[in-house]
Design a protein around this motif. Structure first.
Motif, short mmCIF file in Angstrom:
data_model
loop_
_atom_site.label_atom_id
_atom_site.label_comp_id
_atom_site.label_asym_id
_atom_site.label_seq_id
_atom_site.Cartn_x
_atom_site.Cartn_y
_atom_site.Cartn_z
N ASP A 1 -7.44 1.18 -7.61
CA ASP A 1 -8.40 1.10 -6.53
C ASP A 1 -8.81 -0.34 -6.29
OD1 ASP A 1 -11.67 1.94 -7.89
OD2 ASP A 1 -9.95 0.99 -8.84
N ILE B 1 0.85 -1.19 0.00
CA ILE B 1 0.00 0.00 0.00
C ILE B 1 0.87 1.23 0.00
CG2 ILE B 1 -1.80 1.26 1.23
CD1 ILE B 1 -2.58 -1.46 2.51
N LEU C 1 -10.18 1.32 -1.23
CA LEU C 1 -8.89 2.00 -1.09
C LEU C 1 -8.40 2.39 -2.47
CD1 LEU C 1 -5.87 1.11 1.12
CD2 LEU C 1 -5.52 1.42 -1.33
N LYS C 2 -7.87 3.59 -2.57
CA LYS C 2 -7.22 3.99 -3.81
C LYS C 2 -5.86 4.61 -3.48
CE LYS C 2 -9.50 8.51 -4.27
NZ LYS C 2 -10.35 9.35 -5.15
N HIS C 3 -4.90 4.31 -4.33
CA HIS C 3 -3.58 4.90 -4.17
C HIS C 3 -2.92 5.02 -5.53
CE1 HIS C 3 -1.37 0.74 -3.50
NE2 HIS C 3 -2.11 0.75 -4.58
N ARG C 4 -1.81 5.75 -5.59
CA ARG C 4 -1.19 6.02 -6.87
C ARG C 4 0.32 5.86 -6.77
NH1 ARG C 4 -1.84 11.66 -10.09
NH2 ARG C 4 -0.44 12.31 -8.41
N ASN D 1 -2.72 7.57 0.42
CA ASN D 1 -3.87 6.87 -0.13
C ASN D 1 -5.15 7.40 0.50
OD1 ASN D 1 -4.69 5.06 2.32
ND2 ASN D 1 -2.50 4.68 2.11
N TRP E 1 -3.26 5.56 -10.82
CA TRP E 1 -4.27 5.26 -9.80
C TRP E 1 -4.68 3.79 -9.86
CZ3 TRP E 1 -5.21 8.07 -5.77
CH2 TRP E 1 -5.03 9.46 -5.83
N THR F 1 -8.43 10.42 4.00
CA THR F 1 -7.13 10.31 3.38
C THR F 1 -6.10 9.86 4.42
OG1 THR F 1 -6.44 12.57 3.88
CG2 THR F 1 -7.75 12.23 1.86
N SER F 2 -4.93 9.49 3.93
CA SER F 2 -3.87 9.11 4.86
C SER F 2 -3.44 10.29 5.71
CB SER F 2 -2.68 8.53 4.09
OG SER F 2 -2.34 9.35 2.99
#
Length: 121
Positions: free
Chosen positions: A109, A28, A100-103, A32, A107, A55-56
Motif C-alpha cells: 500500500d 500498478i 492505493l493498495k494492490h497485490r 487494486n 499486498w 476498487t478497479s
C-alpha cells in the motif's frame, strides 16, 4: 514503486463543495483499490479515517459520516481518482490522503502526501 499526488484541497464555507483528485504513477497492478483517508487536526497517523474507497472493478464504499454527500470515482485508463465533496461541514476539516493498495504478489500500500481541506462555519 507507486507515487500518489493529490490536488484540490482548500478553504470552503460550510455547505460548500470541493473536488479532490489523485494521480497515481508507477507500476500498478491492474486489480487494486484506491481510497481517500482523512486525518483530523490533533489526530495521529494511526487514527486516520477511511472516507471512501473504490476498487478497479468499480465497487465503492463510504464512511457513514459522508454517505449522500461525497462521491468517489476513478479512471482506470488514466490511473486517477476523484472525490466530489458536497454539503461540507466543519467536522470534515482534515488532511485528506490518497491511498492505493494492490497485490502483485503480496499486498503493498502507498500514500500520498495529503491535501488540506478546511471547512469554516
Amino acid at each position: 514503486q507507486v507515487q500518489l499526488v493529490e490536488s484540490g484541497g482548500g478553504l470552503v464555507q460550510a455547505g460548500g463543495s470541493l473536488r479532490l483528485s489523485c494521480a497515481a504513477s508507477g507500476t500498478i497492478f491492474s486489480i487494486n483499490t484506491m481510497g481517500w483517508y482523512r486525518q483530523a487536526p490533533g489526530k495521529q497517523r494511526e487514527q486516520r479515517e477511511l472516507v471512501a474507497s473504490i476498487t478497479s472493478g468499480g465497487t465503492t464504499m463510504y464512511a457513514d459520516s459522508v454517505k449522500g454527500r461525497f462521491t468517489i470515482s476513478r479512471d482506470n485508463a488514466k490511473n486517477t481518482m476523484s472525490l466530489h465533496m458536497n454539503s461540507l461541514k466543519p467536522e470534515d476539516t482534515a488532511v485528506y490522503l490518497c491511498h492505493l493498495k494492490h497485490r502483485p504478489s503480496v499486498w503493498y500500500d502507498y500514500w500520498g502526501q495529503g491535501t488540506q481541506v478546511t471547512v469554516s462555519s
